[in-house]
Design a protein around this motif. Structure first.
Motif, PDB file in Angstrom:
ATOM      1  N   VAL A  87      78.873  47.203  86.277  1.00 18.94           N
ATOM      2  CA  VAL A  87      79.406  46.402  87.385  1.00 18.94           C
ATOM      3  C   VAL A  87      79.182  44.914  87.111  1.00 18.94           C
ATOM      4  CG1 VAL A  87      79.220  45.896  89.853  1.00 18.94           C
ATOM      5  CG2 VAL A  87      79.146  48.273  89.058  1.00 18.94           C
ATOM      6  N   SER A  88      77.981  44.571  86.607  1.00 24.54           N
ATOM      7  CA  SER A  88      77.672  43.158  86.342  1.00 24.54           C
ATOM      8  C   SER A  88      78.647  42.574  85.310  1.00 24.54           C
ATOM      9  CB  SER A  88      76.236  43.020  85.827  1.00 24.54           C
ATOM     10  OG  SER A  88      76.126  43.587  84.531  1.00 24.54           O
ATOM     11  N   GLN A  89      78.990  43.365  84.300  1.00 21.70           N
ATOM     12  CA  GLN A  89      79.925  42.889  83.281  1.00 21.70           C
ATOM     13  C   GLN A  89      81.325  42.725  83.859  1.00 21.70           C
ATOM     14  OE1 GLN A  89      79.424  45.813  80.120  1.00 21.70           O
ATOM     15  NE2 GLN A  89      77.883  44.550  79.110  1.00 21.70           N
ATOM     16  N   PHE A  90      81.683  43.634  84.741  1.00 18.71           N
ATOM     17  CA  PHE A  90      82.990  43.537  85.385  1.00 18.71           C
ATOM     18  C   PHE A  90      83.101  42.223  86.154  1.00 18.71           C
ATOM     19  CE2 PHE A  90      85.939  44.134  88.886  1.00 18.71           C
ATOM     20  CZ  PHE A  90      87.038  44.668  88.238  1.00 18.71           C
ATOM     21  N   LYS A  91      82.029  41.906  86.905  1.00 16.53           N
ATOM     22  CA  LYS A  91      82.030  40.676  87.707  1.00 16.53           C
ATOM     23  C   LYS A  91      82.115  39.434  86.828  1.00 16.53           C
ATOM     24  CE  LYS A  91      79.800  42.564  91.811  1.00 16.53           C
ATOM     25  NZ  LYS A  91      78.512  42.803  92.492  1.00 16.53           N
ATOM     26  N   SER A  92      81.360  39.430  85.730  1.00 21.67           N
ATOM     27  CA  SER A  92      81.403  38.275  84.825  1.00 21.67           C
ATOM     28  C   SER A  92      82.794  38.085  84.230  1.00 21.67           C
ATOM     29  CB  SER A  92      80.416  38.450  83.661  1.00 21.67           C
ATOM     30  OG  SER A  92      79.124  38.609  84.134  1.00 21.67           O
ATOM     31  N   TYR A  93      83.396  39.177  83.831  1.00 25.76           N
ATOM     32  CA  TYR A  93      84.726  39.116  83.221  1.00 25.76           C
ATOM     33  C   TYR A  93      85.751  38.602  84.243  1.00 25.76           C
ATOM     34  CZ  TYR A  93      88.890  40.715  80.660  1.00 25.76           C
ATOM     35  OH  TYR A  93      90.095  40.793  80.014  1.00 25.76           O
ATOM     36  N   GLN A  94      85.632  39.125  85.465  1.00 27.62           N
ATOM     37  CA  GLN A  94      86.536  38.701  86.523  1.00 27.62           C
ATOM     38  C   GLN A  94      86.399  37.193  86.802  1.00 27.62           C
ATOM     39  OE1 GLN A  94      85.904  40.786  90.190  1.00 27.62           O
ATOM     40  NE2 GLN A  94      88.034  41.395  90.286  1.00 27.62           N
ATOM     41  N   GLU A  95      85.156  36.716  86.834  1.00 28.71           N
ATOM     42  CA  GLU A  95      84.908  35.281  87.048  1.00 28.71           C
ATOM     43  C   GLU A  95      85.542  34.440  85.947  1.00 28.71           C
ATOM     44  OE1 GLU A  95      80.694  34.501  87.414  1.00 28.71           O
ATOM     45  OE2 GLU A  95      80.615  35.775  89.210  1.00 28.71           O
ATOM     46  N   TRP A  96      85.397  34.916  84.701  1.00 29.99           N
ATOM     47  CA  TRP A  96      85.961  34.177  83.575  1.00 29.99           C
ATOM     48  C   TRP A  96      87.484  34.093  83.689  1.00 29.99           C
ATOM     49  CZ3 TRP A  96      89.219  35.529  79.453  1.00 29.99           C
ATOM     50  CH2 TRP A  96      89.325  34.556  78.451  1.00 29.99           C
ATOM     51  N   LEU A  97      88.098  35.208  84.068  1.00 31.85           N
ATOM     52  CA  LEU A  97      89.554  35.219  84.240  1.00 31.85           C
ATOM     53  C   LEU A  97      89.985  34.309  85.387  1.00 31.85           C
ATOM     54  CD1 LEU A  97      90.379  39.017  83.705  1.00 31.85           C
ATOM     55  CD2 LEU A  97      91.197  37.137  82.289  1.00 31.85           C
ATOM     56  N   THR A  98      89.210  34.340  86.466  1.00 32.66           N
ATOM     57  CA  THR A  98      89.533  33.507  87.631  1.00 32.66           C
ATOM     58  C   THR A  98      89.565  32.028  87.247  1.00 32.66           C
ATOM     59  OG1 THR A  98      88.461  35.137  89.045  1.00 32.66           O
ATOM     60  CG2 THR A  98      88.872  32.985  90.023  1.00 32.66           C
ATOM     61  N   LYS A  99      88.614  31.622  86.403  1.00 34.19           N
ATOM     62  CA  LYS A  99      88.572  30.226  85.954  1.00 34.19           C
ATOM     63  C   LYS A  99      89.850  29.847  85.226  1.00 34.19           C
ATOM     64  CE  LYS A  99      84.332  30.329  84.196  1.00 34.19           C
ATOM     65  NZ  LYS A  99      83.443  30.038  83.073  1.00 34.19           N
ATOM     66  N   ARG A 100      90.500  30.828  84.597  1.00 35.21           N
ATOM     67  CA  ARG A 100      91.756  30.581  83.891  1.00 35.21           C
ATOM     68  C   ARG A 100      92.976  30.811  84.776  1.00 35.21           C
ATOM     69  NH1 ARG A 100      91.826  32.149  77.622  1.00 35.21           N
ATOM     70  NH2 ARG A 100      90.258  30.636  77.029  1.00 35.21           N
ATOM     71  N   GLY A 101      92.719  31.038  86.068  1.00 34.65           N
ATOM     72  CA  GLY A 101      93.828  31.287  86.978  1.00 34.65           C
ATOM     73  C   GLY A 101      94.428  32.670  86.806  1.00 34.65           C
ATOM     74  N   LYS A 102      93.615  33.586  86.289  1.00 35.91           N
ATOM     75  CA  LYS A 102      94.118  34.953  86.065  1.00 35.91           C
ATOM     76  C   LYS A 102      93.214  35.953  86.755  1.00 35.91           C
ATOM     77  CE  LYS A 102      96.392  33.865  81.794  1.00 35.91           C
ATOM     78  NZ  LYS A 102      97.193  34.508  80.804  1.00 35.91           N
ATOM     79  N   LYS A 103      93.573  37.231  86.626  1.00 31.36           N
ATOM     80  CA  LYS A 103      92.720  38.270  87.196  1.00 31.36           C
ATOM     81  C   LYS A 103      92.891  39.561  86.409  1.00 31.36           C
ATOM     82  CE  LYS A 103      96.190  39.437  90.761  1.00 31.36           C
ATOM     83  NZ  LYS A 103      96.838  40.624  90.255  1.00 31.36           N
ATOM     84  N   ILE A 104      92.032  40.539  86.703  1.00 29.68           N
ATOM     85  CA  ILE A 104      92.210  41.867  86.125  1.00 29.68           C
ATOM     86  C   ILE A 104      93.296  42.538  86.957  1.00 29.68           C
ATOM     87  CG2 ILE A 104      91.134  44.113  85.702  1.00 29.68           C
ATOM     88  CD1 ILE A 104      88.422  42.517  85.511  1.00 29.68           C
ATOM     89  N   ASP A 105      94.439  42.807  86.334  1.00 30.24           N
ATOM     90  CA  ASP A 105      95.575  43.336  87.088  1.00 30.24           C
ATOM     91  C   ASP A 105      95.506  44.843  87.260  1.00 30.24           C
ATOM     92  OD1 ASP A 105      97.346  40.863  87.392  1.00 30.24           O
ATOM     93  OD2 ASP A 105      96.867  40.844  85.261  1.00 30.24           O
ATOM     94  N   ALA A 106      94.900  45.511  86.294  1.00 34.29           N
ATOM     95  CA  ALA A 106      94.819  46.971  86.405  1.00 34.29           C
ATOM     96  C   ALA A 106      93.632  47.504  85.627  1.00 34.29           C
ATOM     97  CB  ALA A 106      96.101  47.608  85.884  1.00 34.29           C
ATOM     98  N   VAL A 107      92.967  48.500  86.214  1.00 32.97           N
ATOM     99  CA  VAL A 107      91.916  49.231  85.513  1.00 32.97           C
ATOM    100  C   VAL A 107      92.424  50.663  85.368  1.00 32.97           C
ATOM    101  CG1 VAL A 107      89.535  50.049  85.552  1.00 32.97           C
ATOM    102  CG2 VAL A 107      90.103  47.807  86.523  1.00 32.97           C
TER     103      VAL A 107
END
Ligand SMILES: [Zn+2]
Length: 216
Positions: A87-107
């Protein structure tokens, strides 16, 4: 579209990841490859990997985030396999994408039973010369002992026996399962039955993503 592909070892993640990243023009990243690259520059990491253990959660996260920052062009979308596991890795990855104006679109979760995985991995053969992977059932070579590409000998990987598979499956369940439950509660997981032929699974994934598959 940024996609995360999850599933137990032997669920066919690598195959589907390649097909999907081709089809959707995504950068295919696999933590196994990243970790091996890292191990070449770091002896301690090398010894962790060689002993069959996993790199500690936070350390892996930090490494992956730095790798992404340094190598992925801002406009490029990613298909990630083998990360995040926690879960912690998921959150970090999501934050990184958010900074780029993106998101995880599908799991996408490739769902498969232990029995089916043991059956599949027991039929897996690897060329001892070029590393090409076959499956005697789903992706058979012309001759079950010889590599189609280079003529090398096809062997069963040492850890593809039922006992090792059970251990890997149990280990996987202790980790990734929690992440899947977390994502499921948020309604983020697309579950796909992975106990079917490769093409059937692939078409099902595309359909669930709302992408048209080629007619053939
Ligand atoms: Zn070969």
């Amino acid at each position: 579209m940024n996609i995360v592909l999850l599933g137990p070892p032997g669920s066919g993640k690598g195959t589907q990841a390649e097909k999907l990243s081709d089809k959707l023009n995504l950068l295919y990243l696999q933590t196994g490859d990243l970790a091996r690259e890292w191990a070449e520059k770091n002896k301690r990491i090398k010894s962790i990997i060689e002993s069959g253990k996993l790199i500690p959660e936070k350390e892996m996260t930090a490494f992956v985030m730095q790798y992404l920052e340094e190598t992925v062009p801002p406009e490029r979308d990613i298909l990630f396999e083998g990360f995040p596991r926690f879960v912690s890795q998921f959150k970090s990855y999501q934050e990184w994408l958010t900074k780029r104006g993106k998101k995880i679109d599908a799991v996408i979760f490739l769902d498969s039973s232990e029995g089916a995985i043991i059956k599949r991995l027991s039929a897996r053969r690897i060329c001892d010369k070029c590393g090409e992977v076959y499956n005697l059932v789903t992706n058979p070579p012309k001759n079950k002992r010889v590599c189609d590409k280079c003529g090398g000998r096809l062997i069963l990987r040492k850890d593809d026996n039922p006992d090792s598979i059970r251990i890997r499956f149990k280990y996987y369940h202790g980790n990734t399962q929690k992440l899947i439950e977390y994502l499921d509660r948020k309604g983020l997981v697309i579950k796909v039955n992975a106990d079917r032929p490769i093409e059937v699974i692939f078409k099902d994934i595309l359909k669930k993503l709302g992408v048209k598959s080629d007619r053939n």
